[in-house]
Design a protein around this motif. Structure first.
Motif, PDB file in Angstrom:
ATOM      1  N   ILE A  62       4.322  19.763  -9.508  1.00  0.00           N
ATOM      2  CA  ILE A  62       5.428  20.111 -10.563  1.00  0.00           C
ATOM      3  C   ILE A  62       4.918  20.928 -11.833  1.00  0.00           C
ATOM      4  O   ILE A  62       3.672  20.863 -12.035  1.00  0.00           O
ATOM      5  CB  ILE A  62       6.196  18.963 -11.115  1.00  0.00           C
ATOM      6  CG1 ILE A  62       5.512  17.936 -11.876  1.00  0.00           C
ATOM      7  CG2 ILE A  62       7.010  18.128  -9.810  1.00  0.00           C
ATOM      8  CD1 ILE A  62       5.947  16.772 -12.498  1.00  0.00           C
ATOM      9  N   THR A  63       5.723  21.632 -12.432  1.00  0.00           N
ATOM     10  CA  THR A  63       5.257  22.201 -13.898  1.00  0.00           C
ATOM     11  C   THR A  63       4.659  21.190 -14.921  1.00  0.00           C
ATOM     12  O   THR A  63       5.396  20.105 -14.847  1.00  0.00           O
ATOM     13  CB  THR A  63       6.229  23.270 -14.367  1.00  0.00           C
ATOM     14  OG1 THR A  63       7.273  22.352 -14.884  1.00  0.00           O
ATOM     15  CG2 THR A  63       6.597  24.329 -13.152  1.00  0.00           C
ATOM     16  N   ILE A  64       3.995  21.856 -15.655  1.00  0.00           N
ATOM     17  CA  ILE A  64       3.636  20.909 -16.924  1.00  0.00           C
ATOM     18  C   ILE A  64       4.812  20.605 -17.676  1.00  0.00           C
ATOM     19  O   ILE A  64       5.134  19.510 -18.328  1.00  0.00           O
ATOM     20  CB  ILE A  64       2.394  21.469 -17.694  1.00  0.00           C
ATOM     21  CG1 ILE A  64       1.793  20.414 -18.427  1.00  0.00           C
ATOM     22  CG2 ILE A  64       2.791  22.700 -18.632  1.00  0.00           C
ATOM     23  CD1 ILE A  64       0.374  20.669 -18.884  1.00  0.00           C
ATOM     24  N   GLU A  65       5.779  21.602 -17.731  1.00  0.00           N
ATOM     25  CA  GLU A  65       6.898  21.401 -18.517  1.00  0.00           C
ATOM     26  C   GLU A  65       7.691  20.326 -17.796  1.00  0.00           C
ATOM     27  O   GLU A  65       8.536  19.259 -18.545  1.00  0.00           O
ATOM     28  CB  GLU A  65       7.714  22.576 -18.483  1.00  0.00           C
ATOM     29  CG  GLU A  65       7.153  23.708 -19.557  1.00  0.00           C
ATOM     30  CD  GLU A  65       6.201  24.588 -18.748  1.00  0.00           C
ATOM     31  OE1 GLU A  65       5.656  25.126 -19.333  1.00  0.00           O
ATOM     32  OE2 GLU A  65       5.864  24.177 -17.459  1.00  0.00           O
ATOM     33  N   GLU A  66       7.988  20.198 -16.463  1.00  0.00           N
ATOM     34  CA  GLU A  66       8.678  18.952 -15.809  1.00  0.00           C
ATOM     35  C   GLU A  66       7.938  17.867 -16.097  1.00  0.00           C
ATOM     36  O   GLU A  66       8.671  16.795 -16.068  1.00  0.00           O
ATOM     37  CB  GLU A  66       8.734  19.545 -14.245  1.00  0.00           C
ATOM     38  CG  GLU A  66       9.742  20.611 -13.973  1.00  0.00           C
ATOM     39  CD  GLU A  66       9.809  21.038 -12.716  1.00  0.00           C
ATOM     40  OE1 GLU A  66      10.532  21.249 -11.840  1.00  0.00           O
ATOM     41  OE2 GLU A  66       8.383  21.115 -11.922  1.00  0.00           O
ATOM     42  N   GLU A 101      -3.605   6.308 -22.884  1.00  0.00           N
ATOM     43  CA  GLU A 101      -3.324   7.624 -22.965  1.00  0.00           C
ATOM     44  C   GLU A 101      -2.954   8.349 -21.813  1.00  0.00           C
ATOM     45  O   GLU A 101      -3.175   8.145 -20.747  1.00  0.00           O
ATOM     46  CB  GLU A 101      -4.754   8.417 -23.222  1.00  0.00           C
ATOM     47  CG  GLU A 101      -5.630   7.845 -24.590  1.00  0.00           C
ATOM     48  CD  GLU A 101      -7.051   8.231 -24.458  1.00  0.00           C
ATOM     49  OE1 GLU A 101      -7.206   9.451 -24.166  1.00  0.00           O
ATOM     50  OE2 GLU A 101      -7.895   7.375 -25.320  1.00  0.00           O
ATOM     51  N   HIS A 102      -1.943   9.312 -22.128  1.00  0.00           N
ATOM     52  CA  HIS A 102      -1.441   9.972 -20.971  1.00  0.00           C
ATOM     53  C   HIS A 102      -1.637  11.364 -21.338  1.00  0.00           C
ATOM     54  O   HIS A 102      -1.256  11.867 -22.174  1.00  0.00           O
ATOM     55  CB  HIS A 102       0.063   9.726 -21.180  1.00  0.00           C
ATOM     56  CG  HIS A 102       0.602   8.337 -21.192  1.00  0.00           C
ATOM     57  ND1 HIS A 102       1.257   7.697 -20.309  1.00  0.00           N
ATOM     58  CD2 HIS A 102       0.801   7.579 -22.353  1.00  0.00           C
ATOM     59  CE1 HIS A 102       1.730   6.433 -20.558  1.00  0.00           C
ATOM     60  NE2 HIS A 102       1.319   6.472 -21.885  1.00  0.00           N
ATOM     61  N   HIS A 103      -2.415  12.062 -20.212  1.00  0.00           N
ATOM     62  CA  HIS A 103      -3.003  13.321 -20.369  1.00  0.00           C
ATOM     63  C   HIS A 103      -2.035  14.302 -19.304  1.00  0.00           C
ATOM     64  O   HIS A 103      -2.177  13.746 -18.004  1.00  0.00           O
ATOM     65  CB  HIS A 103      -4.268  13.447 -20.262  1.00  0.00           C
ATOM     66  CG  HIS A 103      -5.082  12.777 -21.525  1.00  0.00           C
ATOM     67  ND1 HIS A 103      -5.333  13.763 -22.687  1.00  0.00           N
ATOM     68  CD2 HIS A 103      -5.415  11.477 -21.413  1.00  0.00           C
ATOM     69  CE1 HIS A 103      -5.962  12.689 -23.251  1.00  0.00           C
ATOM     70  NE2 HIS A 103      -6.047  11.305 -22.875  1.00  0.00           N
ATOM     71  N   PHE A 104      -1.935  15.507 -19.641  1.00  0.00           N
ATOM     72  CA  PHE A 104      -1.154  16.407 -18.861  1.00  0.00           C
ATOM     73  C   PHE A 104      -1.925  17.911 -18.962  1.00  0.00           C
ATOM     74  O   PHE A 104      -2.308  18.199 -19.740  1.00  0.00           O
ATOM     75  CB  PHE A 104       0.158  16.760 -18.947  1.00  0.00           C
ATOM     76  CG  PHE A 104       0.927  15.239 -19.095  1.00  0.00           C
ATOM     77  CD1 PHE A 104       1.523  14.805 -17.843  1.00  0.00           C
ATOM     78  CD2 PHE A 104       1.200  14.917 -20.161  1.00  0.00           C
ATOM     79  CE1 PHE A 104       2.142  13.585 -18.006  1.00  0.00           C
ATOM     80  CE2 PHE A 104       1.950  13.524 -20.319  1.00  0.00           C
ATOM     81  CZ  PHE A 104       2.291  13.012 -19.421  1.00  0.00           C
ATOM     82  N   GLU A 105      -2.498  18.429 -17.559  1.00  0.00           N
ATOM     83  CA  GLU A 105      -3.032  19.652 -17.576  1.00  0.00           C
ATOM     84  C   GLU A 105      -2.785  20.445 -16.546  1.00  0.00           C
ATOM     85  O   GLU A 105      -2.469  19.840 -15.362  1.00  0.00           O
ATOM     86  CB  GLU A 105      -4.525  19.420 -17.983  1.00  0.00           C
ATOM     87  CG  GLU A 105      -5.193  18.729 -16.815  1.00  0.00           C
ATOM     88  CD  GLU A 105      -6.866  18.717 -17.115  1.00  0.00           C
ATOM     89  OE1 GLU A 105      -7.619  19.654 -16.937  1.00  0.00           O
ATOM     90  OE2 GLU A 105      -7.076  17.529 -17.789  1.00  0.00           O
ATOM     91  N   PRO A 106      -2.571  21.558 -16.523  1.00  0.00           N
ATOM     92  CA  PRO A 106      -2.282  22.393 -15.345  1.00  0.00           C
ATOM     93  C   PRO A 106      -3.653  22.548 -14.285  1.00  0.00           C
ATOM     94  O   PRO A 106      -4.477  22.217 -14.434  1.00  0.00           O
ATOM     95  CB  PRO A 106      -2.323  23.904 -15.769  1.00  0.00           C
ATOM     96  CG  PRO A 106      -2.151  23.734 -17.506  1.00  0.00           C
ATOM     97  CD  PRO A 106      -2.674  22.498 -17.807  1.00  0.00           C
TER      98      PRO A 106
END
Length: 154
Positions: free
Chosen positions: A14-18, A97-102
């Motif tokens: 999914i996208t980082i926005e989603e 911690e919750h991290h998100f990266e492309p």
């Protein structure tokens, strides 16, 4: 002090926005929490997390025992990460911690959890017998649930 570290990584298609839309909504936590924990958000929560947000829950983390849990969202960097910390509940320390990266296949989601159940020697025994397995089981369940919610396209 016996602080434990649990780190989990998962690539979701999914996208980082989603990803941000899903994970930054406190109400979605129930959907990715094992049913045997009887997880319930008690407080009114906004659509998205923000620094200082206090969330009250009822949970059943061990042997069907119901207890209150209070967390605070302490840091938020939209589309990148947020942090929740326990203010009262079953742990002496809970820093998640919750991290998100492309990622080439979508988004890489990384959870970094530091926790300590405390209680001296009794906490050490309880941790060794079941708490650490339970915490890992929660994240294993979440991994599988997210794969079902966000399946890879063939």
């Amino acid at each position: 002090m016996a602080v434990k570290l649990l780190k989990s990584e998962q690539v979701l298609p999914i996208t980082i926005e989603e990803a941000w839309d899903f994970f930054s909504s406190p109400m979605n936590l129930n959907e990715i929490t094992p049913e045997d924990m009887k997880f319930k958000v008690l407080s009114e929560v906004p659509q998205r997390v923000y620094p200082g947000l206090i969330i009250l829950y009822k949970i059943s983390p061990f042997a069907g025992i119901r207890m209150g849990w209070m967390t605070e969202i302490t840091q938020v960097q939209p589309m990148r990460y947020f942090v929740d910390e326990q203010r009262s509940g079953p742990y002496r320390i809970w820093h998640h911690e919750h991290h998100f990266e492309p990622h080439p296949e979508g988004v890489l989601m990384t959870d970094i959890l530091h926790y300590d159940i405390g209680k001296g020697i009794f906490g050490g025994i309880a941790g060794a017998l079941f708490v650490h397995k339970k915490v890992k089981g929660i994240f294993d369940y979440r991994f599988k649930k997210l794969e079902a919610l966000f399946p890879r396209k063939a």
